[in-house]
Design an enzyme around this catalytic site. Structure first.
Site, PDB file in Angstrom:
ATOM      1  CE  LYS A 212      49.564  46.747  40.903  1.00  0.00           C
ATOM      2  NZ  LYS A 212      50.280  45.531  40.732  1.00  0.00           N
ATOM      3  N   GLY A 265      41.243  41.725  36.436  1.00  0.00           N
ATOM      4  CA  GLY A 265      41.567  41.245  37.781  1.00  0.00           C
ATOM      5  C   GLY A 265      40.301  40.871  38.526  1.00  0.00           C
ATOM      6  CB  SER A 266      39.686  40.284  42.088  1.00  0.00           C
ATOM      7  OG  SER A 266      39.846  41.509  42.776  1.00  0.00           O
ATOM      8  N   GLY A 268      36.259  42.338  43.219  1.00  0.00           N
ATOM      9  CA  GLY A 268      36.343  43.191  44.394  1.00  0.00           C
ATOM     10  C   GLY A 268      37.242  44.393  44.174  1.00  0.00           C
ATOM     11  CB  VAL A 269      40.656  44.759  42.756  1.00  0.00           C
ATOM     12  CG1 VAL A 269      41.534  45.910  42.251  1.00  0.00           C
ATOM     13  CG2 VAL A 269      41.396  43.979  43.836  1.00  0.00           C
ATOM     14  CD  GLU A 293      38.119  39.073  31.863  1.00  0.00           C
ATOM     15  OE1 GLU A 293      37.598  38.391  32.785  1.00  0.00           O
ATOM     16  OE2 GLU A 293      39.242  38.853  31.414  1.00  0.00           O
ATOM     17  CB  CYS A 327      38.816  35.156  33.397  1.00  0.00           C
ATOM     18  SG  CYS A 327      40.185  36.207  33.887  1.00  0.00           S
ATOM     19  CD  GLU A 425      36.997  34.310  39.932  1.00  0.00           C
ATOM     20  OE1 GLU A 425      37.325  34.342  38.737  1.00  0.00           O
ATOM     21  OE2 GLU A 425      36.979  35.322  40.663  1.00  0.00           O
TER      22      GLU A 425
END
Length: 543
Positions: A212, A265-266, A268-269, A293, A327, A425
């Site tokens: 995805k 990605g983030s 939090g996710v 990462e 990043c 960030e």
């Protein structure tokens, strides 16, 4: 059937084309950009080798030209996630059984197709879909993705060679099996190469994958998928779907055959993913591999012995290439008081000279940020800085989303080392400077190490070797990729394996052998040639 031991030597990094005036590559890329803009592409999902069109079309547009339509992709739903998993599991046995050299050659052919036939299309879809200038696209969607494919073939061939010793009368061997189940690859918008590497590194090891990409990276992701199919990737090995994250997680993380997730990605996710996997751990056939990462608040630490021109250039490039949407982008810098004014003057001059606009105009250094949500978030930090007595904007600070999501490269100076833009960030073209007492270098190193929860990239700029040594030691855990006298961006496959720790991820180092180990499950096999026929050992006899 294996008929020999096949060698895949260490490759060389793909040469970076420069797109100089009058060059063949510049003319070819401009031609492709014009071609892509003339037509609207209809992008299906790819499940089990079939192009799936749902009828639920989502418009794709360049972030720098929001009125232009590049095409539409077909958005999926829960049933398509299930179909993708089923297709992957159906392909699993035959893909795992395929001889290694046949798997390897699929990915080597894909690399060659990108290096030649499809180079301008990989770069063109990245430039238009993600608003990258020609050079940033070249090092990403051409060179880095080619390097990932070629180097990973080499790394995996070296892993397969690693075998245990054997004693007389027996033989030991290690089988490097794929994981038991399917791997989920979730990839970000900012690097087409990451979008290519996360599913293929797992697939190369014999795994089957549900992939995805971010919705804002679909335009280039579908181009890579088409290349993989042309290279001979069997149906169902990698299944490309466009669904919302919660829908994806609901299906994948509750499936008994979920074997691992490869994520960028983030933070939090990723944290939520880890929590959900933990809550469902009893449902799985095996413990899933969790590789991620995530975010960064990357620093440049400057010593009083540094050259001001070197510092200003490292900050200008490190903070503002691809609009700071890396990043690894420099987002906080610590300047010693003895050269701070000189550095600021040079940096401001460089930023003021940067042109901003569309990617088709190759003279533009700055393009647009990825979408409106990102635009609004970044501009809110700038607005707050304008009103805060603790902050001062040295250059930039303007933004406009009338035609595209344009934000000027912005440099903030603060007197508070824990000011919000030094800690959080932002993921955009915003750099914050803090000036410290030039004689308090070691104390400031402690400040750098303790300011952020992240630990992805960072750099030390100094001509004094003792300062370099001290910073390297004191900042050992502050960055997974550490740079000396350079910007904190630009990791190259095979040269600087990439990844960070703390809140920046699991530090499994994409672009190295370390990452591939995560997608393998070893089985040790011992074969005894002349097995014993009784239980007695010599020690049992007294005489």
């Amino acid at each position: 059937m294996s008929l020999g031991y096949f060698s895949y030597p260490m490759p060389v990094n793909e040469p970076v084309l420069q797109y100089a005036p009058g060059s063949v590559e510049k003319a070819a890329l401009k031609k492709t950009l014009a071609e892509l803009k003339k037509k609207q592409t209809e992008v299906p999902m790819y499940i089990g080798g079939k192009a799936i069109k749902t009828g639920k079309k989502v418009r794709m547009h360049p972030p720098h030209e929001i009125e232009h339509t590049l095409g539409f992709y077909h958005e999926g739903e829960e049933k398509h996630v299930k179909q993708a998993i089923d297709a992957a599991l159906k392909a699993r046995q035959s893909w795992a059984a395929l001889p290694w050299e046949d798997r390897a050659h699929i990915f080597l052919k894909a690399a060659d197709l990108i290096a030649t036939k499809y180079r301008t299309y990989m770069n063109g879809t990245t430039m238009l879909g993600q608003s990258k200038n020609a050079y940033q696209a070249e090092i990403d969607s051409a060179c880095e993705i080619i390097d990932f494919l070629r180097f990973n073939v080499h790394f995996l061939s070296e892993i397969y060679k690693q075998q245990p010793i054997s004693s007389p009368g027996m033989h030991n061997r290690t089988e490097w099996r794929p994981l038991e189940g399917f791997v989920l690859a979730v990839t970000p918008f900012n690097f087409t190469a990451i979008g290519g590497n996360l599913p293929t590194s797992a697939a190369m090891c014999g795994n089957v994958v549900v992939w995805k990409p971010a919705h804002t990276q679909v335009y280039s992701a579908q181009m890579f998928m088409r290349i993989l199919k042309e290279a001979g990737l069997p149906d169902g090995v990698i299944n490309l779907i466009y669904v919302d994250g919660p829908v994806l997680g609901k299906v994948c993380f509750s499936h008994p055959d979920f074997a691992g997730v490869h994520f960028t990605g983030s933070t939090g996710v990723f944290n939520q993913m880890w929590k959900t996997i933990g809550e469902n751990i009893a449902n799985y056939k095996s413990y899933p591999r969790i590789v991620g990462e995530t975010g960064g608040k990357d620093f440049v630490m400057v010593h009083k012995s540094a050259d001001a021109d070197v510092v200003a250039t490292a900050l200008a490039r490190g903070a503002f290439e691809f609009q700071g949407q890396k990043c690894s982008a420099a987002s906080r810098a610590y300047l010693p008081s003895n050269i701070a004014e000189e550095v600021k003057a040079r940096l401001v001059a460089q930023v003021q000279s940067m042109k901003m606009g569309t990617v088709e105009d190759f003279s533009n250094f700055i393009n647009a940020v990825i979408d409106e949500r990102s635009f609004d978030k970044i501009s809110s930090y700038i607005d707050n800085a304008k009103k805060d007595k603790k902050a001062k904007i040295l250059v930039g600070g303007n933004y406009n989303k009338t035609e595209g999501y344009f934000i000027e490269p912005t440099v903030i100076e603060t007197k508070d080392p824990k000011y919000v833009t030094m800690c959080e960030e932002i993921f955009g073209p915003v750099l914050t400077l803090y000036v410290y007492d030039a004689d308090k270098f070691e104390e400031t190193l402690a400040l750098v190490d303790g300011t952020s929860s992240y630990a992805l990239t960072g750099s030390i700029i100094a001509q004094d070797r003792d300062a370099v040594i001290l910073a390297t030691e004191k900042l050992r855990y502050a960055a997974g990729n550490f740079y000396i006298n350079d910007k904190p961006t630009g990791a190259v496959v095979g040269q600087q394996p990439f990844g960070g720790a703390r809140a920046s991820g699991t530090n499994d180092k994409a672009g190295s052998m370390l990452n591939l180990f995560r997608w393998l499950s070893a089985r040790t096999v011992k074969e005894t040639f002349n097995p014993p026929t009784g239980y007695h050992y010599p020690f049992l006899k007294e005489s």
